[in-house]
Write a protein that holds these residues in place. Structure first.
Motif, PDB file in Angstrom:
ATOM      1  N   UNK A   1       0.785  -1.222   0.000  1.00  0.00           N
ATOM      2  CA  UNK A   1       0.000   0.000   0.000  1.00  0.00           C
ATOM      3  C   UNK A   1       0.816   1.271   0.000  1.00  0.00           C
ATOM      4  N   UNK A   2       2.149   1.180   0.262  1.00  0.00           N
ATOM      5  CA  UNK A   2       3.013   2.355   0.219  1.00  0.00           C
ATOM      6  C   UNK A   2       3.320   2.734  -1.228  1.00  0.00           C
ATOM      7  N   UNK A   3       3.473   4.011  -1.493  1.00  0.00           N
ATOM      8  CA  UNK A   3       3.848   4.453  -2.836  1.00  0.00           C
ATOM      9  C   UNK A   3       5.320   4.137  -3.082  1.00  0.00           C
ATOM     10  N   UNK A   4       5.638   3.725  -4.269  1.00  0.00           N
ATOM     11  CA  UNK A   4       6.991   3.272  -4.572  1.00  0.00           C
ATOM     12  C   UNK A   4       8.012   4.408  -4.585  1.00  0.00           C
ATOM     13  N   UNK A   5       7.528   5.647  -4.639  1.00  0.00           N
ATOM     14  CA  UNK A   5       8.451   6.779  -4.636  1.00  0.00           C
ATOM     15  C   UNK A   5       9.300   6.818  -5.889  1.00  0.00           C
ATOM     16  N   UNK A   6      10.439   7.488  -5.781  1.00  0.00           N
ATOM     17  CA  UNK A   6      11.331   7.634  -6.941  1.00  0.00           C
ATOM     18  C   UNK A   6      12.625   6.845  -6.794  1.00  0.00           C
ATOM     19  N   UNK A   7      12.927   6.432  -5.567  1.00  0.00           N
ATOM     20  CA  UNK A   7      14.176   5.707  -5.326  1.00  0.00           C
ATOM     21  C   UNK A   7      13.941   4.685  -4.229  1.00  0.00           C
ATOM     22  N   UNK A   8      14.300   3.438  -4.505  1.00  0.00           N
ATOM     23  CA  UNK A   8      14.191   2.361  -3.517  1.00  0.00           C
ATOM     24  C   UNK A   8      15.601   1.886  -3.187  1.00  0.00           C
ATOM     25  N   UNK A   9      15.944   1.921  -1.896  1.00  0.00           N
ATOM     26  CA  UNK A   9      17.236   1.418  -1.430  1.00  0.00           C
ATOM     27  C   UNK A   9      16.997   0.202  -0.550  1.00  0.00           C
ATOM     28  N   UNK A  10      17.405  -0.961  -1.039  1.00  0.00           N
ATOM     29  CA  UNK A  10      17.179  -2.207  -0.303  1.00  0.00           C
ATOM     30  C   UNK A  10      18.097  -2.317   0.910  1.00  0.00           C
ATOM     31  N   UNK A  11      19.291  -1.728   0.822  1.00  0.00           N
ATOM     32  CA  UNK A  11      20.212  -1.760   1.970  1.00  0.00           C
ATOM     33  C   UNK A  11      20.337  -0.367   2.572  1.00  0.00           C
TER      34      UNK A  11
ATOM     35  N   UNK B   1      24.224  -3.843  -4.221  1.00  0.00           N
ATOM     36  CA  UNK B   1      22.873  -3.302  -4.306  1.00  0.00           C
ATOM     37  C   UNK B   1      22.520  -3.125  -5.777  1.00  0.00           C
ATOM     38  N   UNK B   2      21.471  -3.798  -6.208  1.00  0.00           N
ATOM     39  CA  UNK B   2      21.006  -3.667  -7.589  1.00  0.00           C
ATOM     40  C   UNK B   2      19.770  -2.780  -7.599  1.00  0.00           C
ATOM     41  N   UNK B   3      19.862  -1.673  -8.319  1.00  0.00           N
ATOM     42  CA  UNK B   3      18.750  -0.738  -8.390  1.00  0.00           C
ATOM     43  C   UNK B   3      17.750  -1.183  -9.450  1.00  0.00           C
ATOM     44  N   UNK B   4      16.453  -1.010  -9.145  1.00  0.00           N
ATOM     45  CA  UNK B   4      15.438  -1.264 -10.165  1.00  0.00           C
ATOM     46  C   UNK B   4      15.534  -0.179 -11.232  1.00  0.00           C
ATOM     47  N   UNK B   5      14.963  -0.398 -12.433  1.00  0.00           N
ATOM     48  CA  UNK B   5      15.150   0.562 -13.533  1.00  0.00           C
ATOM     49  C   UNK B   5      14.771   2.000 -13.197  1.00  0.00           C
ATOM     50  N   UNK B   6      13.655   2.209 -12.503  1.00  0.00           N
ATOM     51  CA  UNK B   6      13.264   3.588 -12.198  1.00  0.00           C
ATOM     52  C   UNK B   6      14.217   4.220 -11.193  1.00  0.00           C
ATOM     53  N   UNK B   7      14.654   3.439 -10.205  1.00  0.00           N
ATOM     54  CA  UNK B   7      15.612   3.962  -9.232  1.00  0.00           C
ATOM     55  C   UNK B   7      16.939   4.298  -9.909  1.00  0.00           C
ATOM     56  N   UNK B   8      17.352   3.462 -10.857  1.00  0.00           N
ATOM     57  CA  UNK B   8      18.584   3.748 -11.580  1.00  0.00           C
ATOM     58  C   UNK B   8      18.440   5.033 -12.388  1.00  0.00           C
TER      59      UNK B   8
ATOM     60  N   UNK C   1      22.960   8.772  -0.421  1.00  0.00           N
ATOM     61  CA  UNK C   1      23.584   9.258  -1.658  1.00  0.00           C
ATOM     62  C   UNK C   1      24.847   8.459  -1.961  1.00  0.00           C
ATOM     63  N   UNK C   2      25.615   8.166  -0.918  1.00  0.00           N
ATOM     64  CA  UNK C   2      26.828   7.371  -1.104  1.00  0.00           C
ATOM     65  C   UNK C   2      26.503   5.954  -1.560  1.00  0.00           C
ATOM     66  N   UNK C   3      25.433   5.378  -1.040  1.00  0.00           N
ATOM     67  CA  UNK C   3      25.045   4.036  -1.478  1.00  0.00           C
ATOM     68  C   UNK C   3      24.709   4.024  -2.963  1.00  0.00           C
ATOM     69  N   UNK C   4      24.114   5.090  -3.449  1.00  0.00           N
ATOM     70  CA  UNK C   4      23.810   5.165  -4.875  1.00  0.00           C
ATOM     71  C   UNK C   4      25.090   5.351  -5.684  1.00  0.00           C
TER      72      UNK C   4
END
Length: 889
Positions: free
Chosen positions: A551-561, A570-577, A593-596
């Protein structure tokens, strides 16, 4: 001990003068003690104490030249009638007396040690010997300051070089007390691990210094530092503190700041560990020609003197120095108070100190963003090391000392510290500290193993750590974590899971991860990307559902770690990338920001992102980056991407000109005199420049067209001279002029580095590095550090074949410390080609020492990775080539 983390503007160390010590070092190779031999000796011997008497003079009150007198009295228990061997490496043993009976010393050699026959239950052994000074940073190192011809000495014993200074059972589990008596020139300071108790004038210009008996400790953390050092003293909480450096550096010693940071560390550790500092006084000594970053000698920590900043440096370098100070201070408890039984647990020493230093920084220093730097620096090192063919489990199988000496690497330090951070999250921070207090209490002044620590943590946390330990400490490689989800038409999650791939390289193990998932979106007020939702959970198996995100909005960036709790790719999904590519500078907080930044760099190294695209992203994102440590790392990555990963034709025609112009503009647009400007100028000096760009550099250096705010001090003048030399715009005359203007030890090493950059002079410097066994470690480091420049790739290409023809002989002749630097530093990474890969593979298949083959395999793997990345950047990679070279650096 910390690995070298040398300021970019002050590479290597300084010359040892003409003492002939290099030849002495060659003649004094220590034995390669095996784990089985150490266990056998530990079962036979229980050491009580050492009394060590040293004479560092020539007999007339002046400093000795090549040798020193060393007498050791050691008291120990043994099984009656048994025999063993004691270690000494030096010029000679004059005499030895065991329980009042003279021993025949004719059978002693550096490699075999001295045999001790027919032992009693209680034994006293006296050995009178002659030791050798070195200029390799091992044993007792001798340095002559070119400014005033004064002699400075310091010891460096890890892993097993105490035997170069005194006779001992040189292994970590034979602890004993130590009492030193030292005769030295009268104007010298003399420091050991014990407090100075008495000083007597001998009447010949020398003095006799007597030191207190120490607490029980391992031989490798004893120390001697002697010379006309400048000393500053203070006290904190009843602990006597000292700071020492060469007299010619005294004006640059920022004692107030160093004492403040040391006191902050004491306050944090004594409270967190529940044990008062155990070794009485605490001296910190900044010494010349030091190979590592620092060494945790109990009560007398040695640091490389480049940490005394003689010119302007960035805040990042102050932060890294602070981390080193706290790293070594943490070792006083973990490593010195409680010591590993054998080097299998080396990682635990170093990983713990690395983890603890960042915890202390964040909790009680001005460097509250320490975990950002950790993610940016330590983890990057770990990711590189863990994808090499030489990767090994954190708990490595250290069969002998040679295996230990090549394992002071990114796994032993950085991966291990990352896993300890994960363990802290797994058991709970307070539970972790409670376990440490129990561990220190149970094993104080003794030896312990990983199992002892895990037992304590299991008791305080209630967690069974057997499976955790097996999954994390006995396996290799990284798991890749990614978001696996579905959304509805409004972009809200209908399903969310964390997917885990098997660890690679390795057997594909899945591991338990304690981690956080963060969802980021644009803040309407600031326009920045901020975290809107965080969920912390245990991830196990191939897929773990996260129902809290439904139910949460996916936002613009998903950080799994998010928060960087675990160790993974960490593998970013296409929109996060896409968000990362377009808006990396908009991420509000430094750690995400550093994780990205890390994720996109790993994709570049894996040939999943074109190097040219990474460079474009980096140039867009750098102006908005607030963390100077991140700026410096990304600048370094841009340089590496250009040199190794980009299509060479694109790099030559477009890449270098565009990048250099972009960085010149960044230097001009950033705060005048600020850290970003200083860091950018330093990186520019190592790039390939056009004539017009060289004109800009020359104008900055000579002041004819200055860069607003840039302080062109002594070190900056050297830095800006380097590209002029590399491109043929300056030569030996300009180097000599700069050396005359900076007649210091630092100036000598900078001049040596620039000599290695002279076009047409590569072969001459190559011959010296490969064949001159008397070359001081400082000058070797300087020359190797400057040897390869992208403007000289054509000239460098001819030196690929000589490397494979000559390196085995270098390895055979020189000590491990020196030979490793040559094998690593001169591997022909500049000649990225399949031919070099093939030559390396032929070398690896031949009969060479395993440690040398390991280093060559690492260089070969880095080249395979570069070839795959270049193919991807040029658009010529095969469809499945993104994984090529995945075991490379």
């Amino acid at each position: 001990m910390t690995s070298p983390d040398t300021p970019a503007e002050t590479p290597a160390t300084t010359p040892a003068g003409s003492t002939g010590a290099g030849a002495a070092a060659k003649a004094s190779q220590p034995p390669n003690l095996t784990r089985a031999e150490a266990a056998e000796r530990a079962a036979a011997v229980d050491v009580d104490s050492y009394q060590v008497t040293l004479d560092l003079t020539d007999g007339n009150g002046a400093p000795g030249q090549q040798t020193f007198d060393t007498t050791t009295v050691v008291r120990f228990k043994a099984k009656p009638g048994s025999s063993t061997v004691i270690d000494f490496v030096g010029a000679s043993i004059t005499s030895a007396t065991l329980n009042g009976t003279p021993l025949d010393v004719s059978g002693w050699t550096n490699n075999t040690g001295l045999g001790l026959p027919d032992l009693a239950a209680e034994n006293e052994l006296e050995v009178v010997a002659v030791g050798l000074y070195t200029n390799t940073g091992e044993g007792l190192h001798r340095f002559v300051d070119p400014e005033d011809d004064e002699v400075y000495l310091y010891s460096q014993f890890e892993t097993a070089d105490a035997k170069r200074m005194f006779t001992c059972f040189d292994q970590p589990d034979l602890k004993a007390t130590f009492a030193f008596t030292v005769t030295a020139p009268g104007h010298w300071e003399v420091v050991t691990g014990g407090a100075e108790q008495d000083v007597t004038d001998n009447g010949d210009g020398s003095k006799r210094h007597v030191f207190a008996v120490t607490q029980p400790m391992s031989s490798y953390v004893t120390a001697l530092v002697a010379g006309p050092y400048h000393a500053v003293r203070d006290q904190h909480d009843g602990i006597d503190l000292g700071l020492f450096c060469r007299r010619s550096l005294a004006e640059h010693l920022d004692a107030e700041r160093l004492f403040t940071e040391t006191k902050q560390g004491f306050d944090f550790y004594q409270n967190a560990f529940g044990v008062r500092y155990p070794f009485g006084k605490y001296d910190q000594l900044f010494v010349p020609e030091f190979n590592a970053g620092a060494m945790e000698n109990a009560g007398a920590v040695t640091f490389r003197e480049e940490y005394v900043f003689r010119s302007k440096v960035t805040r990042y370098l102050y932060e890294r120095r602070n981390e080193t100070i706290l790293h070594e201070l943490a070792h006083m408890w973990f490593g010195d108070l409680v010591t590993m039984r054998w080097w299998d647990d080396l990682w635990l020493n170093e990983s713990f100190a690395s983890w603890a230093s960042v915890v202390a920084q964040v909790a009680n220093s001005e460097y509250s963003s320490g975990w950002t730097t950790f993610a940016n620096v330590e983890k990057s090192w770990a990711y590189i090391q863990d994808q090499l063919p030489s990767t090994h489990p954190i708990a490595a199988d250290m069969v002998d000392l040679q295996a230990v000496e090549v394992n002071f690497d990114g796994i032993t330090y950085a991966k291990g510290a990352s896993v300890l951070k994960q363990l802290t999250a797994y058991v709970g921070y307070e539970e972790f500290l409670a376990g440490l207090r129990a561990y220190f209490g149970a094993h104080a002044f003794g030896n312990a193993t990983l199992r002892d620590l895990l037992d304590a943590l299991e008791q305080t946390s209630g967690r069974d750590l057997g499976a955790w330990s097996e999954a994390w400490l006995t396996t290799t490689g990284l798991n890749t974590l990614s978001a696996d989800f579905d959304t509805d038409a409004d972009g809200r999650f209908t399903r969310f899971a964390v997917r885990q791939s098997g660890a690679q390289p390795g057997a594909g193990e899945l591991r338990p991860h304690r981690l956080a998932v963060g969802i980021y979106g644009t803040d309407p007020d600031s326009g920045k990307l901020v975290r809107r939702k965080r969920v912390e959970l245990d991830v196990t198996g191939e897929s773990t559902d996260v129902p809290e995100l439904a139910g949460e909005h996916r936002g613009e960036l998903i950080l799994v770690n998010d928060d960087d709790l675990t160790y993974c790719k960490l593998q970013l999904d296409p929109q996060s990338l896409q968000t990362a590519v377009e808006r990396i500078g908009d991420i509000a907080e430094s750690l995400p920001r550093t994780l990205v930044w890390s994720a996109v760099w790993e994709m570049t190294r894996d040939a999943e992102m074109r190097a040219s695209d990474f460079i474009a992203l980096a140039l867009r994102g750098l102006p908005a980056e607030t963390e100077i440590g991140v700026v410096q790392r990304v600048l370094s990555q841009i340089s590496q991407a250009l040199r190794s990963y980009a299509d060479p034709q694109w790099a030559a025609d477009q890449g270098y000109p565009q990048v250099v112009d972009g960085l010149i503009e960044l230097a001009r647009a950033s705060e005048p005199g600020g850290d970003v400007q200083l860091a950018t100028v330093g990186v520019l000096a190592g790039l390939k420049l056009t004539d017009a760009q060289l004109d800009v550099i020359a104008g900055w250096r000579d002041g004819s067209a200055p860069l607003d705010g840039l302080t062109v001090d002594t070190d900056m003048r050297w830095t800006l001279l380097a590209p002029l030399v590399a491109h043929g715009r300056a030569g030996q005359a300009e180097i000599d002029e700069a050396r005359a203007a900076d007649p210091t030890a630092s100036g000598e090493r900078r001049a040596t580095g620039l000599t290695a950059l002279l076009p047409g002079g590569k072969q001459q410097m190559w011959d010296r590095l490969m064949h001159d066994d008397t070359m001081a470690n400082a000058l070797q480091d300087a020359a190797i550090g400057s040897f390869s420049h992208p403007a000289q790739d054509a000239e460098l290409a001819a030196l690929a074949d000589p490397y494979f023809a000559e390196i085995a002989d270098v390895w055979d002749r020189r000590s491990s410390e020196v030979a490793q630097k040559v094998a690593n530093g001169l591997f022909p990474r500049w000649a990225v080609s399949q031919q070099v890969v093939d030559a390396a593979q032929r070398f690896e298949a031949a009969d060479h020492p395993a440690a040398l083959i390991r280093l060559v395999s690492e260089g070969r793997a880095s080249m395979q990775r570069a070839l795959a990345a270049r193919a991807a950047d040029a658009g010529t990679a095969d469809a499945d080539s993104s994984g090529a070279g995945s075991s490379a650096s």
